[in-house]
Structures are given as C-alpha cells and as structure tokens.
Design a protein around this motif. Structure first.
Motif, PDB file in Angstrom:
ATOM      1  N   MET A   1      -5.866  -6.214 -18.678  1.00 35.20           N
ATOM      2  CA  MET A   1      -6.888  -5.397 -18.049  1.00 35.20           C
ATOM      3  C   MET A   1      -6.864  -4.150 -18.159  1.00 35.20           C
ATOM      4  O   MET A   1      -5.624  -3.418 -17.957  1.00 35.20           O
ATOM      5  CB  MET A   1      -7.020  -6.066 -16.572  1.00 35.20           C
ATOM      6  CG  MET A   1      -8.150  -5.105 -15.676  1.00 35.20           C
ATOM      7  SD  MET A   1      -7.734  -5.754 -13.991  1.00 35.20           S
ATOM      8  CE  MET A   1      -7.666  -7.476 -13.799  1.00 35.20           C
ATOM      9  N   ILE A   2      -7.942  -3.209 -18.200  1.00 38.65           N
ATOM     10  CA  ILE A   2      -7.721  -1.723 -18.059  1.00 38.65           C
ATOM     11  C   ILE A   2      -8.650  -1.323 -16.856  1.00 38.65           C
ATOM     12  O   ILE A   2      -9.913  -1.748 -16.789  1.00 38.65           O
ATOM     13  CB  ILE A   2      -8.350  -1.221 -19.558  1.00 38.65           C
ATOM     14  CG1 ILE A   2      -7.575  -1.651 -20.605  1.00 38.65           C
ATOM     15  CG2 ILE A   2      -8.278   0.487 -19.443  1.00 38.65           C
ATOM     16  CD1 ILE A   2      -7.965  -1.668 -21.994  1.00 38.65           C
ATOM     17  N   VAL A   3      -7.835  -0.765 -15.991  1.00 37.08           N
ATOM     18  CA  VAL A   3      -8.582  -0.084 -14.940  1.00 37.08           C
ATOM     19  C   VAL A   3      -8.788   1.206 -15.168  1.00 37.08           C
ATOM     20  O   VAL A   3      -7.829   2.150 -15.090  1.00 37.08           O
ATOM     21  CB  VAL A   3      -7.848  -0.432 -13.582  1.00 37.08           C
ATOM     22  CG1 VAL A   3      -8.529  -0.026 -12.467  1.00 37.08           C
ATOM     23  CG2 VAL A   3      -7.409  -1.963 -13.410  1.00 37.08           C
ATOM     24  N   ARG A   4     -10.162   1.857 -15.095  1.00 43.68           N
ATOM     25  CA  ARG A   4     -10.563   3.230 -15.305  1.00 43.68           C
ATOM     26  C   ARG A   4     -11.081   3.875 -13.978  1.00 43.68           C
ATOM     27  O   ARG A   4     -11.635   3.429 -13.136  1.00 43.68           O
ATOM     28  CB  ARG A   4     -11.778   3.292 -16.394  1.00 43.68           C
ATOM     29  CG  ARG A   4     -12.138   4.578 -16.746  1.00 43.68           C
ATOM     30  CD  ARG A   4     -13.531   5.278 -16.783  1.00 43.68           C
ATOM     31  NE  ARG A   4     -13.741   6.436 -16.606  1.00 43.68           N
ATOM     32  CZ  ARG A   4     -14.232   7.082 -15.605  1.00 43.68           C
ATOM     33  NH1 ARG A   4     -14.690   6.234 -14.398  1.00 43.68           N
ATOM     34  NH2 ARG A   4     -14.343   8.225 -15.857  1.00 43.68           N
ATOM     35  N   ALA A   5     -10.558   5.245 -13.902  1.00 49.80           N
ATOM     36  CA  ALA A   5     -11.073   5.996 -12.816  1.00 49.80           C
ATOM     37  C   ALA A   5     -11.344   7.238 -13.185  1.00 49.80           C
ATOM     38  O   ALA A   5     -10.583   7.791 -14.053  1.00 49.80           O
ATOM     39  CB  ALA A   5      -9.943   5.621 -11.560  1.00 49.80           C
ATOM     40  N   ARG A   6     -11.882   8.037 -12.109  1.00 54.98           N
ATOM     41  CA  ARG A   6     -12.350   9.517 -12.623  1.00 54.98           C
ATOM     42  C   ARG A   6     -10.782  10.239 -12.516  1.00 54.98           C
ATOM     43  O   ARG A   6     -10.881  11.083 -13.345  1.00 54.98           O
ATOM     44  CB  ARG A   6     -13.010   9.983 -11.366  1.00 54.98           C
ATOM     45  CG  ARG A   6     -13.182  11.384 -11.468  1.00 54.98           C
ATOM     46  CD  ARG A   6     -13.773  12.234 -10.186  1.00 54.98           C
ATOM     47  NE  ARG A   6     -13.775  13.709 -10.464  1.00 54.98           N
ATOM     48  CZ  ARG A   6     -14.901  14.137 -10.497  1.00 54.98           C
ATOM     49  NH1 ARG A   6     -15.968  13.708 -10.281  1.00 54.98           N
ATOM     50  NH2 ARG A   6     -14.929  15.490 -10.775  1.00 54.98           N
ATOM     51  N   THR A   7     -10.020   9.903 -11.692  1.00 53.44           N
ATOM     52  CA  THR A   7      -8.649  10.440 -11.852  1.00 53.44           C
ATOM     53  C   THR A   7      -7.469   9.479 -11.644  1.00 53.44           C
ATOM     54  O   THR A   7      -7.678   8.254 -10.808  1.00 53.44           O
ATOM     55  CB  THR A   7      -8.449  11.427 -10.379  1.00 53.44           C
ATOM     56  OG1 THR A   7      -9.577  12.353 -10.526  1.00 53.44           O
ATOM     57  CG2 THR A   7      -7.364  12.108 -10.576  1.00 53.44           C
ATOM     58  N   VAL A   8      -6.419   9.514 -12.087  1.00 56.28           N
ATOM     59  CA  VAL A   8      -5.174   8.478 -12.028  1.00 56.28           C
ATOM     60  C   VAL A   8      -4.345   9.528 -11.556  1.00 56.28           C
ATOM     61  O   VAL A   8      -3.869  10.365 -12.187  1.00 56.28           O
ATOM     62  CB  VAL A   8      -5.102   7.766 -13.316  1.00 56.28           C
ATOM     63  CG1 VAL A   8      -3.694   6.932 -13.126  1.00 56.28           C
ATOM     64  CG2 VAL A   8      -6.341   6.841 -13.563  1.00 56.28           C
ATOM     65  N   VAL A   9      -3.714   9.164 -10.076  1.00 58.31           N
ATOM     66  CA  VAL A   9      -2.547   9.974  -9.741  1.00 58.31           C
ATOM     67  C   VAL A   9      -1.328   8.985  -9.947  1.00 58.31           C
ATOM     68  O   VAL A   9      -1.238   8.023  -9.250  1.00 58.31           O
ATOM     69  CB  VAL A   9      -2.855  10.121  -8.330  1.00 58.31           C
ATOM     70  CG1 VAL A   9      -1.870  10.857  -7.733  1.00 58.31           C
ATOM     71  CG2 VAL A   9      -4.005  11.006  -8.112  1.00 58.31           C
ATOM     72  N   THR A  10      -0.479   9.446 -10.713  1.00 58.07           N
ATOM     73  CA  THR A  10       0.319   8.624 -11.298  1.00 58.07           C
ATOM     74  C   THR A  10       1.804   8.744 -10.472  1.00 58.07           C
ATOM     75  O   THR A  10       2.838   8.151 -10.262  1.00 58.07           O
ATOM     76  CB  THR A  10       1.080   8.910 -12.561  1.00 58.07           C
ATOM     77  OG1 THR A  10       1.640  10.117 -12.935  1.00 58.07           O
ATOM     78  CG2 THR A  10      -0.128   8.315 -13.638  1.00 58.07           C
ATOM     79  N   MET A  11       1.988   9.961  -9.652  1.00 56.76           N
ATOM     80  CA  MET A  11       3.091  10.548  -9.052  1.00 56.76           C
ATOM     81  C   MET A  11       4.250  10.950 -10.032  1.00 56.76           C
ATOM     82  O   MET A  11       5.355  11.230  -9.462  1.00 56.76           O
ATOM     83  CB  MET A  11       3.639   9.500  -7.981  1.00 56.76           C
ATOM     84  CG  MET A  11       2.559   9.218  -7.013  1.00 56.76           C
ATOM     85  SD  MET A  11       1.853  10.290  -5.930  1.00 56.76           S
ATOM     86  CE  MET A  11       3.133  11.203  -5.205  1.00 56.76           C
ATOM     87  N   ASP A  12       3.832  11.114 -11.169  1.00 59.90           N
ATOM     88  CA  ASP A  12       4.640  11.516 -12.210  1.00 59.90           C
ATOM     89  C   ASP A  12       4.148  12.570 -13.046  1.00 59.90           C
ATOM     90  O   ASP A  12       3.959  12.832 -14.329  1.00 59.90           O
ATOM     91  CB  ASP A  12       4.832  10.284 -13.222  1.00 59.90           C
ATOM     92  CG  ASP A  12       5.851   9.419 -13.348  1.00 59.90           C
ATOM     93  OD1 ASP A  12       6.971   9.966 -12.675  1.00 59.90           O
ATOM     94  OD2 ASP A  12       5.992   8.314 -13.752  1.00 59.90           O
ATOM     95  N   GLY A  13       3.703  13.719 -12.308  1.00 61.90           N
ATOM     96  CA  GLY A  13       2.960  14.802 -13.155  1.00 61.90           C
ATOM     97  C   GLY A  13       1.473  14.965 -12.422  1.00 61.90           C
ATOM     98  O   GLY A  13       1.083  14.229 -11.706  1.00 61.90           O
ATOM     99  N   PRO A  14       1.065  16.007 -13.145  1.00 59.05           N
ATOM    100  CA  PRO A  14      -0.551  15.988 -12.578  1.00 59.05           C
ATOM    101  C   PRO A  14      -1.492  14.996 -12.925  1.00 59.05           C
ATOM    102  O   PRO A  14      -1.180  14.003 -13.824  1.00 59.05           O
ATOM    103  CB  PRO A  14      -1.006  17.339 -13.446  1.00 59.05           C
ATOM    104  CG  PRO A  14       0.004  17.748 -14.552  1.00 59.05           C
ATOM    105  CD  PRO A  14       1.198  16.631 -14.347  1.00 59.05           C
TER     106      PRO A  14
END
Ligand SMILES: [Zn+2]
Length: 399
Positions: A1-14
C-alpha cells in the motif's frame, strides 16, 4: 500500500512535500516524494489529501486504569492530601470498573493519535483480560508500604500476570511507597528478563522535604501509616534513588517527573555523567502547581526528555497534542520540531525502540497518523496546534 499526503513528517529531516509512505504488512518499506515512491512500489494508493502524515505518537507515562477518575479530584494544595483523596476514590471501584477504565483509556489515546503507551497498571492481574487496540508496554506499579516484608511476593505475583503481555516492565511506585528491597528486586528481575523499569521520582516539594528534612505533610502521612522513616533526613530523593539502585542498570530506568532537584543533585549528575530517560507531564505538573520543571538543565546534561499524560486523576485528557501545547506555553523557545520529538523519537528511545518506532523510516513499524495541514513551511507548528480526534490512523500496518 502507498499512503500519499501533502506533507510527510518523517522525524528524519525536513518534511517531504507531496510525499508518500509505502507499507507492506506491518512495516514501512519506503518513504519519499509521491511520484518516486509510486514508481518504486506497487499496491493500492490511499491519498490523504491536505494532511501531514507523521509517526504515531508515544505516551511515555500514563495510568489508563485511572481514566474514570477524570474530574473527580480538584487540585489540592497538599500532595499528601491528594494521595488521601485518590485512595478514597480508588476504594469505591471494583476490578470491573478498572477494566472498563483501561479499555476506555486505550480508545481515547487512539482517538488522539497515540499508537504506543507506556502504561503503569496498579492491577497487573487485569492485564490478561485486556486486548489493547494500540501498542502497550505494561509496567506493573508496585507498592509495599502497607505490606512490609512482602516485596518478593508482590513482584512475583505481578510477573505471573505480565507474562501474558507482549511488552512489560516493572514500576516500583515511588520512594515513599516502595521499599528499597522492592526497588532492588525489580531491578534484579528486569536485568534477568531484559525488561524496562520506571518509577515516580522527585515529583513534589513534599517528597524533597520528606527525604531530605524528615518533615512535612508527606512525611507525617507515611509515618502515620507505618512506613519505616529511617531513610529520611539525609538525602534528596535523587540521591536516595541512586543509593538504592546503584549504577548497573541505569539505562533501563524511565524516570517520571524529576521536578524537584537540589543544586547538589545537579552537581552529582554533572560529575557522574549519569544519563536518564525522563518523562515530563506538563498538564499534570500544572494541576499540582509544582515548581518549574528544570527542562533546560536536564537537557544540558544530555537527558532524554519525553512527554506523557500521567493519569486522568490529574489531567483532563489523554491527548499528547494538548500535552505538547502545554509544554510549548511554558517553554516557548523550544522549537515545535523538538517538542514533537518528545512524543516520537525520544519516547521510542526510552522504550529501547529507537530502531522500530517514532520515525517514518524503512524497516520501522507501520504506526502512522494524519492531521490537517495547509502549509508546508509551518508543518510542525500546525501539528502541535491540532485539536480534535484523528480521523486516519494506522497501527502495525492496519488502518
Ligand atoms: Zn504517574
């Protein structure tokens, strides 16, 4: 499954604008720009639209068995009186009430985007009857102040119930209610079983007064119920704790509170280079009107600082978003990104899960949540401002 969003906040950089996370089974397998992630991975596409996708939140200290005590005890000036008041409320409850309370607590935590809890439970015998809808670390909260000489029995009995849980640990309640023997016994077992430990430490001025000066309302209360008080009158709570547990298993301990430290404590910590995981509960802290949490000094010492809700006997909800906002109000100079770390990356580290939880990274558990987000530049600020129920959540790969 691929989940798309306006912004992905990984907590691994911007944050990644127009980002996506690929999930297979219960794991994250890829993360990046939507187009690139889609090209590298097959599967159904879930488009979350104008939202920020971020790791599920981790509550590093809560007591879900007291969910039904919300609003029952008004703030009281005296900490010992508050302990009397919660004991009176608890006396009215049955095991079934507690069971309902725990289930309600898990459901509420999940509604607010929490996917992992470090949950202290005063009734470990209830653990086999609960199926948590989110990840749970069950810490048996142990007290022997009214049962002198029975520490081993209390610990052994708790462990029998905890063995039903996937993740468990031990929580001698506090220096004023758990004997030194109980602390040491818990630590021995934690080392043997490779599990974690947590306790309440240096929470109130009355605890400092009791330990250091052998006086005050908490001292008098505990003396009246028969606690041997011969350990009081010399050391601060932190010194007493360190003398009790030694330094063999320090990284296993998650310390709740540390509000009240003396200058001598800071000197000791600086000299010894001891590091701890510390949980601060901003709203419960405000409820008790404790003196300011020494965030900057503990951070300068290199402590891993996390946030938790504590129990609803001293808080109004299990929302970690509200907890982050309360922290930000007291410490406005700390960046929203740093504050979000306290309920993701830092809490994962306290649970020794820094390679599995708290980030969106390939190989990590698929624990994800989405919140409304309209601006990419201020994604962290917008996340902290989120106030409501989460409408999209994935726990262990399941939506
Ligand atoms: Zn607590």
């Amino acid at each position: 499954m691929i989940v798309r969003a306006r912004t992905v906040v990984t907590m691994d950089g911007p944050p990644i604008e127009d980002g996506a996370v690929a999930v297979s089974g219960n794991r994250i397998v890829d993360v990046g720009k939507f187009d690139e992630t889609k090209a590298r991975n097959a599967g159904e596409i879930v488009d979350l639209g104008e939202q920020a996708l971020l790791p599920g939140l981790i509550n590093a200290h809560c007591h879900l068995d007291y969910t039904l005590l919300r609003g029952k005890i008004p703030p009281l000036k005296c900490f010992a009186d508050w302990i009397r008041a919660i004991n009176a409320e608890k006396a009215k409850l049955s095991p079934n009430d507690y069971l309902g309370s725990i289930n309600e607590g898990f459901a509420e935590a999940k509604r607010f985007g929490t996917t992992t809890t470090a949950n202290l439970i005063a009734f470990p015998e209830l653990v086999p009857q609960v199926t948590p809808p989110i990840r749970a670390w069950w810490f048996a909260e142990l007290i022997d102040v009214r049962a002198p000489g029975r520490a081993n029995e209390i610990v052994d009995l708790a462990i029998k119930s905890l063995e039903f849980a996937e993740n468990w640990g031990l929580a001698p309640h506090a220096l004023f209610t758990a004997s030194r023997h109980l602390y040491r016994r818990c630590q021995e077992i934690a080392q043997r079983e490779n599990v974690l430990l947590t306790t309440h430490l240096a929470e109130s001025g009355e605890e400092m007064q009791m330990c250091h000066d052998a006086s005050g309302p908490l001292y008098e209360f505990l003396k009246s119920i028969g606690r041997p008080m011969d350990d009081c009158g010399n050391e601060t709570p932190l010194q007493l704790f360190l003398d009790t547990i030694g330094d063999r298993a320090l990284p296993r301990w998650i310390l709740a509170h540390l509000n009240k430290l003396a200058e001598s404590d800071f000197e000791l910590l600086e000299k010894s280079k001891i590091g701890f995981h510390v949980v601060h509960s901003p709203r419960s802290h405000d409820y008790f009107k404790h003196s300011q949490f020494p965030f900057e000094r503990l951070q300068a010492l290199g402590f891993n600082i996390c946030l938790g809700t504590d129990s609803l006997a001293s808080n109004e909800s299990l929302s970690l978003f509200a907890e982050m906002r309360a922290f930000q109000k007291t410490f406005p100079s700390v960046s929203p990104e740093e504050i979000l770390k306290m309920v993701t990356v830092n809490s994962a580290m306290a649970l020794h899960q820094e390679n599995m939880l708290g980030r969106i990274r390939p190989g990590f558990c698929a624990d994800l949540i989405a919140v409304q987000c309209s601006e990419d530049e201020n994604a962290f600020e917008e996340i902290l401002g989120f106030d409501g129920s989460i409408d999209w959540i994935m726990v262990n790969g399941t939506m």
